[in-house]
Design a protein around this motif. Structure first.
Motif, PDB file in Angstrom:
ATOM      1  N   VAL A 165      31.789  35.351  23.935  1.00 19.65           N
ATOM      2  CA  VAL A 165      33.136  35.639  24.436  1.00 19.65           C
ATOM      3  C   VAL A 165      33.318  35.125  25.860  1.00 19.65           C
ATOM      4  N   ASP A 166      34.445  34.463  26.106  1.00 16.51           N
ATOM      5  CA  ASP A 166      34.906  34.126  27.452  1.00 16.51           C
ATOM      6  C   ASP A 166      36.143  34.968  27.694  1.00 16.51           C
ATOM      7  N   ARG A 167      36.085  35.824  28.694  1.00 18.25           N
ATOM      8  CA  ARG A 167      37.143  36.806  28.884  1.00 18.25           C
ATOM      9  C   ARG A 167      37.863  36.516  30.196  1.00 18.25           C
ATOM     10  N   VAL A 168      39.192  36.484  30.152  1.00 14.71           N
ATOM     11  CA  VAL A 168      39.988  36.159  31.335  1.00 14.71           C
ATOM     12  C   VAL A 168      41.083  37.204  31.517  1.00 14.71           C
ATOM     13  N   CYS A 169      41.160  37.806  32.695  1.00 14.37           N
ATOM     14  CA  CYS A 169      42.206  38.798  32.953  1.00 14.37           C
ATOM     15  C   CYS A 169      43.170  38.286  34.008  1.00 14.37           C
ATOM     16  N   TYR A 170      44.440  38.619  33.858  1.00 17.12           N
ATOM     17  CA  TYR A 170      45.411  38.286  34.894  1.00 17.12           C
ATOM     18  C   TYR A 170      44.903  38.826  36.217  1.00 17.12           C
ATOM     19  N   PRO A 171      44.968  38.107  37.318  1.00 19.99           N
ATOM     20  CA  PRO A 171      45.640  36.822  37.522  1.00 19.99           C
ATOM     21  C   PRO A 171      44.718  35.608  37.404  1.00 19.99           C
ATOM     22  N   GLU A 172      43.543  35.786  36.795  1.00 20.26           N
ATOM     23  CA  GLU A 172      42.643  34.636  36.652  1.00 20.26           C
ATOM     24  C   GLU A 172      43.227  33.616  35.689  1.00 20.26           C
ATOM     25  N   ARG A 173      42.679  32.429  35.747  1.00 22.87           N
ATOM     26  CA  ARG A 173      43.018  31.432  34.734  1.00 22.87           C
ATOM     27  C   ARG A 173      41.780  31.134  33.907  1.00 22.87           C
ATOM     28  N   TYR A 174      42.000  30.518  32.749  1.00 18.89           N
ATOM     29  CA  TYR A 174      40.885  30.149  31.874  1.00 18.89           C
ATOM     30  C   TYR A 174      40.215  28.912  32.465  1.00 18.89           C
ATOM     31  N   PRO A 208      46.811  34.179  31.430  1.00 21.68           N
ATOM     32  CA  PRO A 208      47.498  35.330  30.839  1.00 21.68           C
ATOM     33  C   PRO A 208      48.654  35.806  31.702  1.00 21.68           C
ATOM     34  N   ALA A 209      49.630  36.413  31.069  1.00 18.80           N
ATOM     35  CA  ALA A 209      50.774  36.958  31.801  1.00 18.80           C
ATOM     36  C   ALA A 209      50.373  38.250  32.516  1.00 18.80           C
ATOM     37  N   VAL A 210      51.240  38.735  33.380  1.00 20.19           N
ATOM     38  CA  VAL A 210      50.984  39.972  34.135  1.00 20.19           C
ATOM     39  C   VAL A 210      50.617  41.100  33.170  1.00 20.19           C
ATOM     40  N   GLY A 211      49.496  41.761  33.452  1.00 20.77           N
ATOM     41  CA  GLY A 211      49.105  42.904  32.621  1.00 20.77           C
ATOM     42  C   GLY A 211      48.345  42.519  31.361  1.00 20.77           C
ATOM     43  N   TYR A 212      48.086  41.227  31.179  1.00 21.79           N
ATOM     44  CA  TYR A 212      47.409  40.779  29.955  1.00 21.79           C
ATOM     45  C   TYR A 212      46.071  40.109  30.238  1.00 21.79           C
ATOM     46  N   GLY A 213      45.287  40.023  29.198  1.00 23.80           N
ATOM     47  CA  GLY A 213      44.034  39.297  29.262  1.00 23.80           C
ATOM     48  C   GLY A 213      43.894  38.414  28.030  1.00 23.80           C
TER      49      GLY A 213
END
Length: 571
Positions: free
Chosen positions: A540-549, A327-332
Motif C-alpha cells: 500500500v502507498d497511502r497519501v493524505c491531504y494535503p500531500e500529493r502522490y 486528494p481533496a480536503v479531508g480525503y486520502g
DNA sequence: TCTATATCACCC
DNA sequence: AAACGGGTGATATAGA
C-alpha cells in the motif's frame, strides 16, 4: 443457464455527451424487450429517478460496450442492474486473437454475423455531443431514431451470438463493466492548479531547457532534434556512433548512456533528450470538477487487460506526472498493488512448489538467490543487495521469455552471467519450465488458450512462443484484478481506477485505513478465487491531504519541473 | 504537403 | 527472422 432464464431481456442504448474528463450527460434512451418487442423511447427530460421498465433478478440487461450505458445509469441516479450481458465483451472473447478487418465495434460484430450495418452518421454523433441541452423536436426525434437503430441491431445480434455466450461467466464480465462505469464516474483527483501552470508554461519550459543546453551542440532546430545536425557535431568531435541496420544513427537512450560513459560531454544532451521526452500532459482528460476521467477500455488487450489511452489517463505518461494526483480536503488515497503478482500466478498455474515456496517466503528474488546458493540462508535484502538485484532481473526477464544476451545486457554483465542465471532458474524451478513449454505446445496444437474464467485466445501458426507462454499469466492477472474491483466496488469503497496489478481507492481520512484493510482483504480473496486458494500479498502507498502522490521514480523530475515553474512565475 | 512507417519512450 | 510479454503515443523521416 442462458437467455431463457430471464423473464425480461431489455436491449438498450443511450445517446449522451461526454467531453474529456466529464461524466456523461444523457440525451435519450431506447430500450427494446427481446421477446415481446416492446419498445421504449425516451428523451432525457422524460427519464425519472428509476428506469422506465422493471429491473429485478429475472431481468437481463443487454448492451454493446455496456460501461457507457452503466455510466448513463449512474448519471441518472439509477441503481445498476443485477444481470448485465455485454455483447462487446463476449464478441471480443470469441474473436480474440483473430484478425477482424471490420474491428470489434458494433458494426464489426454485425458484419461478422452477416447482419446489415448501421450507417455511420457523423452528424448524429455531433448532435449528441452538442453543448447545452436545447434541441428542436426534429433533432430529438432524429437522435432517438438513430439510437433505436443501434438497439434494433442488438436485437438481431443477440440470437446470432447466443450460442457462443459463455454462461455464467459472461455475467461476471458484465459485472466488471458495471464496476468500470463506477470507476470512470469516480475518476482520479488532480491538482488542477499546478496542471494549469504546467500547461501554460509548457513551451517556455521546453524552450528554456533546449536553449540552455543546445548552445553547446547546435543540434536542435526549434524544438526538433535533428539527426543530421547531430551527425555533423559527432564528426567535428571525432566521436564514432553506432548505427541501426537501416544506416540511421542509433539514438536510443541506452546508446546515449553507453557512449556518454566515455564522452561525458554528451551527458547534458542525454539529459535534455530524456527530459523532453517526458513532457506530455496536454491531452490529460480532466473534468471541471478536477478529476481525471477517461475510458478504461476494458478487455481491449489480447490478455483482456484494460487499455486506457496513455495520454488521457493519469497513469499513462511517465511516473513523475503522478504527483499531480492529490486528494481533496479531508480525503486520502491509497494505491494498493499485488506484490510480485505474475511470479505468484506462474508459480500456481505451473504447480511449481518451489516457486510457490519462494513467493510465500516474502521475498521471491532473495529466496531464488538463496536456493541458487548465491546468498547464504541468513542473508537479507540489505546484506546482499547486488545478488538480489541480479536474481530479480532474472526472474522478471524469464517471465517474458528473455534470453541470456538480453538479460546480460540488462544487468550489465557478460553473456555468460546471463546464461548462468537462466540456467539456475531452470534447475531450481523445473516444473515452471515444463509448464511453460507445455502451454506453448498446447497453444500451437489446439489453436486456443483459455483463462480460468474463460477468456480465450485464438492462435495462428506464427505466434510468438514467448507471447503464448506469458499469456496465461497476464490474463489470469487481469481476471484477478477484475474480481477484486467487482468486490471492492460492491462494498461501497470508492475506487478511482485500476492499474493492471493495482487499484487506487479514495476515502474520507477517518475511514481511509479501514477501507484499505477491506480492499486488501478483497484483493487477496480475488486471488484465492482464481488461484485455488493461494494467498497473494499486497503493498500500500497511502497519501493524505494535503500531500500529493509521489512515485519515487519521478520524484527528481517533479522537483526539477516545479523549480522551473516557480522560476518562470517569479519573473 | 500530407501520410505512413520506423523508432523510441513510457506504463504494468 | 528475431530472440522481452501486454500496451499507447510522440516524433522524425521517408515516401506518395
Amino acid at each position: 443457464m442462458g437467455l431463457n432464464n430471464y423473464s425480461n431481456i431489455w436491449c438498450l442504448d443511450f445517446e449522451f455527451r461526454a467531453p474529456d474528463g466529464e461524466r456523461p450527460a444523457v440525451r435519450c434512451l431506447v430500450a427494446i424487450e427481446y421477446h415481446s418487442g416492446q419498445t421504449i423511447r425516451r428523451w432525457c427530460d422524460e427519464l425519472g429517478e428509476t428506469p422506465p421498465f422493471l429491473i429485478d433478478e429475472s431481468t437481463l440487461i443487454v448492451a454493446y460496450y455496456a460501461s457507457a450505458e452503466m455510466g448513463c445509469f449512474l448519471s441518472l441516479g439509477w441503481d445498476l442492474p443485477p444481470n448485465l450481458l455485454d455483447l462487446y465483451v463476449e464478441f471480443r472473447r470469441k474473436h480474440n486473437g483473430l484478425f477482424l478487418k471490420a474491428g470489434s465495434d458494433l458494426n464489426g460484430a454485425l458484419i461478422q454475423y452477416g447482419l446489415s450495418v448501421i450507417p455511420d452518421k457523423q452528424e448524429m454523433r455531433e448532435l449528441a455531443m452538442r453543448e447545452g441541452d436545447v434541441y428542436s423536436e426534429q433533432e430529438k426525434s432524429d437522435l432517438v431514431a438513430y439510437c433505436q437503430a443501434d438497439v434494433e441491431a442488438l436485437i438481431h445480434l443477440l440470437p446470432k451470438m447466443e450460442e457462443s455466450i459463455d454462461w455464467p461467466r459472461a455475467l461476471v464480465r458484465g459485472s466488471y463493466m458495471k464496476a468500470v462505469a463506477v470507476m470512470e464516474y469516480n475518476g482520479v483527483p488532480i491538482d488542477t492548479e499546478i496542471l494549469e501552470r504546467l500547461r501554460d508554461r509548457w513551451n517556455d519550459i521546453r524552450q528554456d531547457l533546449i536553449a540552455e543546453i543546445d548552445q553547446d551542440y547546435g543540434v536542435y532546430e526549434g524544438s526538433v532534434f535533428k539527426a543530421d545536425r547531430f551527425e555533423q557535431w559527432l564528426t567535428q568531435q571525432g566521436i564514432a556512433w553506432p548505427r541501426l541496420e537501416s544506416g540511421k544513427l542509433d539514438l536510443k537512450s541506452d546508446t546515449f548512456r553507453d557512449i556518454a560513459k566515455g564522452h561525458p560531454e554528451l551527458e547534458p544532451l542525454k539529459e535534455l533528450r530524456y527530459s523532453l521526452s517526458e513532457l506530455r500532459l496536454n491531452k490529460l482528460a480532466v473534468g471541471r470538477d478536477g478529476r481525471n476521467r477517461c475510458l478504461l477500455s476494458p478487455f481491449r488487450a489480447k490478455t483482456s487487460r484494460n487499455q486506457p489511452s496513455n495520454s488521457k489517463f493519469i497513469f499513462g505518461p511517465s511516473a513523475w506526472l503522478r504527483a499531480l494526483i492529490r486528494p481533496a480536503v479531508g480525503y486520502g488515497l491509497a494505491y494498493i498493488d499485488w506484490s510480485q503478482q505474475e511470479f505468484a500466478i506462474a508459480a500456481v498455474l505451473s504447480g511449481d512448489a518451489d516457486m510457490q515456496q519462494a513467493y510465500t517466503s516474502g521475498d521471491p528474488y532473495l529466496e531464488f538467490a538463496k536456493l541458487a546458493g548465491a546468498v547464504p540462508p541468513e542473508g537479507t535484502k540489505d546484506s546482499h543487495p547486488k545478488e538480489r538485484k541480479l536474481f530479480k532481473n532474472c526472474i522478471l526477464g524469464v517471465q517474458y521469455g528473455m534470453g541470456p544476451e538480453s538479460l546480460a545486457q540488462r544487468i550489465g554483465e557478460p553473456v555468460i552471467k546471463g546464461r548462468e542465471l537462466i540456467q539456475l532458474h531452470k534447475e531450481i524451478f523445473p516444473d515452471y519450465w515444463k509448464w511453460s513449454q507445455a502451454v506453448v505446445d498446447y497453444a500451437l496444437t489446439s489453436g486456443t488458450l483459455f483463462s480460468t474464467l474463460g477468456w480465450s485466445l485464438s492462435i495462428n501458426s506464427q505466434a510468438n512462443p514467448r507471447s503464448l507462454a506469458n499469456w496465461p499469466v497476464q490474463t489470469n492477472g487481469a481476471e484477478i484484478l477484475r474480481l477484486a474491483v467487482i468486490l471492492i466496488v460492491e462494498t461501497g469503497i470508492a475506487v478511482c481506477c485500476p492499474v493492471h496489478d493495482a487499484i487506487l481507492i479514495e476515502a474520507p481520512l477517518e475511514r481511509l485505513d479501514e477501507d484499505i484493510r477491506t480492499a486488501q482483504q478483497l484483493m487477496q480473496q480475488a486471488g484465492e478465487m482464481i488461484l485455488g486458494g493461494f494467498k497473494l500479498r499486497t503493498d500500500v502507498d497511502r497519501v493524505c491531504y494535503p500531500e500529493r502522490y509521489i512515485d519515487e521514480r519521478g520524484e527528481k523530475m517533479w522537483e526539477k519541473m516545479m523549480k522551473l515553474l516557480s522560476a518562470f512565475d517569479s519573473e
